[in-house]
Design a protein around this motif. Structure first.
Motif, PDB file in Angstrom:
ATOM      1  N   THR A 157     -45.999   4.198 -77.350  1.00 11.08           N
ATOM      2  CA  THR A 157     -45.858   3.205 -78.065  1.00 11.08           C
ATOM      3  C   THR A 157     -44.278   3.227 -78.658  1.00 11.08           C
ATOM      4  O   THR A 157     -43.630   2.317 -78.657  1.00 11.08           O
ATOM      5  CB  THR A 157     -46.965   3.134 -79.489  1.00 11.08           C
ATOM      6  OG1 THR A 157     -48.060   3.130 -78.730  1.00 11.08           O
ATOM      7  CG2 THR A 157     -46.491   2.031 -80.405  1.00 11.08           C
ATOM      8  N   LEU A 158     -44.217   4.324 -78.992  1.00  7.95           N
ATOM      9  CA  LEU A 158     -42.458   4.466 -79.721  1.00  7.95           C
ATOM     10  C   LEU A 158     -41.629   4.043 -78.704  1.00  7.95           C
ATOM     11  O   LEU A 158     -40.817   3.447 -78.740  1.00  7.95           O
ATOM     12  CB  LEU A 158     -42.443   5.876 -80.018  1.00  7.95           C
ATOM     13  CG  LEU A 158     -41.061   6.336 -80.633  1.00  7.95           C
ATOM     14  CD1 LEU A 158     -40.806   5.368 -81.958  1.00  7.95           C
ATOM     15  CD2 LEU A 158     -40.939   7.549 -81.108  1.00  7.95           C
ATOM     16  N   CYS A 159     -41.737   4.799 -77.456  1.00 10.14           N
ATOM     17  CA  CYS A 159     -40.938   4.282 -76.136  1.00 10.14           C
ATOM     18  C   CYS A 159     -40.839   2.918 -75.853  1.00 10.14           C
ATOM     19  O   CYS A 159     -39.813   2.328 -75.624  1.00 10.14           O
ATOM     20  CB  CYS A 159     -41.107   5.311 -75.140  1.00 10.14           C
ATOM     21  SG  CYS A 159     -40.911   7.079 -75.245  1.00 10.14           S
ATOM     22  N   MET A 175     -54.581  15.612 -84.642  1.00  7.47           N
ATOM     23  CA  MET A 175     -54.451  14.426 -83.939  1.00  7.47           C
ATOM     24  C   MET A 175     -54.658  15.013 -82.524  1.00  7.47           C
ATOM     25  O   MET A 175     -54.138  15.903 -82.171  1.00  7.47           O
ATOM     26  CB  MET A 175     -53.019  13.909 -84.139  1.00  7.47           C
ATOM     27  CG  MET A 175     -52.803  12.406 -83.338  1.00  7.47           C
ATOM     28  SD  MET A 175     -51.134  11.935 -83.432  1.00  7.47           S
ATOM     29  CE  MET A 175     -51.483  10.685 -84.753  1.00  7.47           C
ATOM     30  N   ASP A 176     -55.231  14.417 -81.621  1.00  5.14           N
ATOM     31  CA  ASP A 176     -55.519  14.985 -80.155  1.00  5.14           C
ATOM     32  C   ASP A 176     -54.520  14.438 -79.050  1.00  5.14           C
ATOM     33  O   ASP A 176     -53.615  13.671 -79.595  1.00  5.14           O
ATOM     34  CB  ASP A 176     -57.013  14.450 -79.768  1.00  5.14           C
ATOM     35  CG  ASP A 176     -57.169  12.681 -79.633  1.00  5.14           C
ATOM     36  OD1 ASP A 176     -56.109  12.181 -79.364  1.00  5.14           O
ATOM     37  OD2 ASP A 176     -58.391  12.170 -79.655  1.00  5.14           O
ATOM     38  N   THR A 177     -54.566  15.134 -78.010  1.00  3.17           N
ATOM     39  CA  THR A 177     -53.542  14.702 -77.078  1.00  3.17           C
ATOM     40  C   THR A 177     -53.279  13.319 -76.707  1.00  3.17           C
ATOM     41  O   THR A 177     -52.581  12.882 -76.462  1.00  3.17           O
ATOM     42  CB  THR A 177     -53.884  15.744 -76.059  1.00  3.17           C
ATOM     43  OG1 THR A 177     -53.812  17.063 -76.184  1.00  3.17           O
ATOM     44  CG2 THR A 177     -52.879  15.555 -75.075  1.00  3.17           C
ATOM     45  N   VAL A 178     -54.486  12.875 -76.581  1.00  2.00           N
ATOM     46  CA  VAL A 178     -54.311  11.412 -76.141  1.00  2.00           C
ATOM     47  C   VAL A 178     -53.758  10.597 -77.099  1.00  2.00           C
ATOM     48  O   VAL A 178     -53.011   9.508 -76.776  1.00  2.00           O
ATOM     49  CB  VAL A 178     -56.123  10.752 -75.975  1.00  2.00           C
ATOM     50  CG1 VAL A 178     -56.001   9.460 -75.613  1.00  2.00           C
ATOM     51  CG2 VAL A 178     -56.722  11.614 -74.872  1.00  2.00           C
ATOM     52  N   SER A 179     -54.209  10.800 -78.251  1.00  2.00           N
ATOM     53  CA  SER A 179     -53.499   9.908 -79.465  1.00  2.00           C
ATOM     54  C   SER A 179     -51.986  10.187 -79.553  1.00  2.00           C
ATOM     55  O   SER A 179     -51.178   9.442 -79.666  1.00  2.00           O
ATOM     56  CB  SER A 179     -54.207  10.376 -80.689  1.00  2.00           C
ATOM     57  OG  SER A 179     -55.444   9.912 -80.755  1.00  2.00           O
ATOM     58  N   VAL A 180     -51.464  11.424 -79.400  1.00  2.00           N
ATOM     59  CA  VAL A 180     -50.065  12.004 -79.396  1.00  2.00           C
ATOM     60  C   VAL A 180     -49.317  11.269 -78.058  1.00  2.00           C
ATOM     61  O   VAL A 180     -48.286  10.475 -78.378  1.00  2.00           O
ATOM     62  CB  VAL A 180     -49.843  13.208 -79.276  1.00  2.00           C
ATOM     63  CG1 VAL A 180     -48.471  13.730 -79.057  1.00  2.00           C
ATOM     64  CG2 VAL A 180     -50.458  14.007 -80.564  1.00  2.00           C
ATOM     65  N   ILE A 181     -50.023  11.492 -76.969  1.00  2.00           N
ATOM     66  CA  ILE A 181     -49.540  10.339 -75.986  1.00  2.00           C
ATOM     67  C   ILE A 181     -49.527   9.017 -75.904  1.00  2.00           C
ATOM     68  O   ILE A 181     -48.460   8.481 -75.730  1.00  2.00           O
ATOM     69  CB  ILE A 181     -50.239  10.964 -74.721  1.00  2.00           C
ATOM     70  CG1 ILE A 181     -49.791  12.306 -74.020  1.00  2.00           C
ATOM     71  CG2 ILE A 181     -49.717  10.146 -73.378  1.00  2.00           C
ATOM     72  CD1 ILE A 181     -50.661  12.922 -72.928  1.00  2.00           C
ATOM     73  N   GLY A 182     -50.400   8.543 -76.518  1.00  2.00           N
ATOM     74  CA  GLY A 182     -50.365   7.098 -77.038  1.00  2.00           C
ATOM     75  C   GLY A 182     -49.083   6.668 -77.961  1.00  2.00           C
ATOM     76  O   GLY A 182     -48.677   5.557 -77.788  1.00  2.00           O
ATOM     77  N   GLY A 183     -49.225   7.467 -78.995  1.00  2.00           N
ATOM     78  CA  GLY A 183     -48.182   7.276 -80.015  1.00  2.00           C
ATOM     79  C   GLY A 183     -46.732   7.071 -79.396  1.00  2.00           C
ATOM     80  O   GLY A 183     -46.020   6.584 -79.698  1.00  2.00           O
TER      81      GLY A 183
END
Length: 99
Positions: free
Chosen positions: A12-14, A1-9
């Motif tokens: 979303t959680l927050c 998983m790339d950094t952009v996807s982690v930040i997006g995830g």
């Protein structure tokens, strides 16, 4: 998983969990006196527009995230606007132990 996807995830959680404590507090205490109806009305409108934007662009992350946020913030707004008796009925149905 790339950094952009982690930040997006994480975003979303927050976003989706940020309304849960307020919604739960409303259910448990039945108290909405300190909640701003105007702020929640604007928030509900914003999530509605983001949901529509996501839908029109076929962007499922926006649709899911803003759909959940819309449901939670709309619940809080509705509880704020309901008369006390109806607010009690809704809260009792969702958390009978708190009544």
């Amino acid at each position: 998983m790339d950094t952009v996807s982690v930040i997006g995830g994480l975003a979303t959680l927050c976003s989706t969990t940020s309304f849960v404590p307020q919604a739960w507090k409303v259910i448990r205490t039945r108290d909405t006196a300190s909640i701003s109806a105007g702020m929640y009305a604007v928030t509900v409108l914003g999530f509605s527009l983001w949901l529509t934007y996501g839908w029109l662009n076929g962007q499922w992350p926006l649709i899911v995230t803003n759909g959940i946020c819309l449901l939670l913030s709309a619940f809080i707004l509705v509880m704020k606007l309901l008369p006390k008796r109806q607010k009690e009925q809704v809260a009792e149905a969702l958390d009978p132990a708190a009544g």
